[in-house]
Design a protein around this motif. Sequence first.
Motif, short mmCIF file in Angstrom:
data_model
loop_
_atom_site.label_atom_id
_atom_site.label_comp_id
_atom_site.label_asym_id
_atom_site.label_seq_id
_atom_site.Cartn_x
_atom_site.Cartn_y
_atom_site.Cartn_z
N ASP A 41 12.59 8.19 2.08
CA ASP A 41 13.88 8.23 2.78
C ASP A 41 13.69 8.60 4.24
N ALA B 183 14.57 5.36 -3.30
CA ALA B 183 14.30 3.94 -3.00
C ALA B 183 12.93 3.44 -3.45
N ARG B 240 16.56 -0.88 0.65
CA ARG B 240 17.73 -0.01 0.46
C ARG B 240 18.96 -0.84 0.09
N MET B 243 18.46 -1.69 -3.41
CA MET B 243 18.73 -0.51 -4.23
C MET B 243 20.24 -0.34 -4.46
#
Lengths: 87, 288
Positions: A41, B183, B240, B243
Amino acid sequence: MTNDEIAATVNRAIAEEFELAPERLRPEAHIRDDLGLDSLDIVDLVIVIEKAFGFKLTNREAMMDIRTLGDIHAFIAALRDKGEAGA
Amino acid sequence: MPSSRPCGTRERRGPETIPANIAIYAVFLGWTLLCLPLGFALSLLCRCAPGRFSRLARKAIWAYGRGMLRLLHPWLPVRIDDPSTALRHAPCILVANHQSFLDIYLLGAQDQSDLCLVSKSWPHRLLFFFAPMMRSAGYIDAQSLDAATVHARCRERIADGATLVFFPEGRRSRDGNLGRFHAGAFLLALEEGVPVVPLAIMDSFRACPPGSLRFRPGGIHMAVLPPMHPPRADDPLAHRTFMRSVRTAFLQALPEGADGQGHAPHGESPDNTARPPHGNAVQSSPIP
């Protein structure tokens, strides 16, 4: 761009990309412990910040050492002061 | 509690569940004790010939899980939609929502038996009686190893034909709702070009929520959703986006109000799925 505008832009980008409630985005919030972001992240966070401000970070590694949301605000503000952020 | 949709049998609580709980614990203990010697023998084999028996170990763990589900059927009957999806689309990455420790056993309800779990460290450290089998099976400790090693091992397992299993929430749900996703699984799917198969688990939170030592007998419903193929995109955040599409598919499959984030994620639709999974005409079946 003022410090408040920088904070608002960072917070909005993080809230949208990482699906975090805006009330959790306090300057003292720890990125890993409080916001629950993992190492991947944080790599993505760099890209999110770049997209939000429209510049490329030349020293991406510095972002890896950041601990709190307030650190990110300060990091971007410092780039602005150096004229690197285009902010 | 939004995800407590009764299914199969009526939910029971209170003192009448005590005999059922005694029976469930007896089944857990008995079946595990019966399987452990075989597991240790297999671990020894794997130690003698590293890598040669990994697939056998993975299939043995799956068989242990399926056996457990069959034995628990009188109290926790499981029905599953499309159980062979992951098998048909291997190699793939199976991602499941996580509501209870039962979810590990519930993986045995679907038909792909060559499963490789990618998990945090604690199961590798604390489940001392399962840890040798987990090592033998080549399960991946994504927390202790560095990212490059995790990635390399995941690639090896995919090349070996195994289906990787991720719980992308990273932990069991504390309220039965679907949490935020991490992720990693989706980046891996994108880089390796393999589909993600979502496994929606309903009712296991009701059956045994985190922190509870008491089972609530009743049906458990699972749905293996259509495979979702990663996009081919130059966007560095494509994983992402992917996801979020998968998470949206979960939200459509789970009972309404299961979004632990409290909002629809970016309003994205899982446009790379074949059909909406919830409420469709898929025939659900008990595990064979």
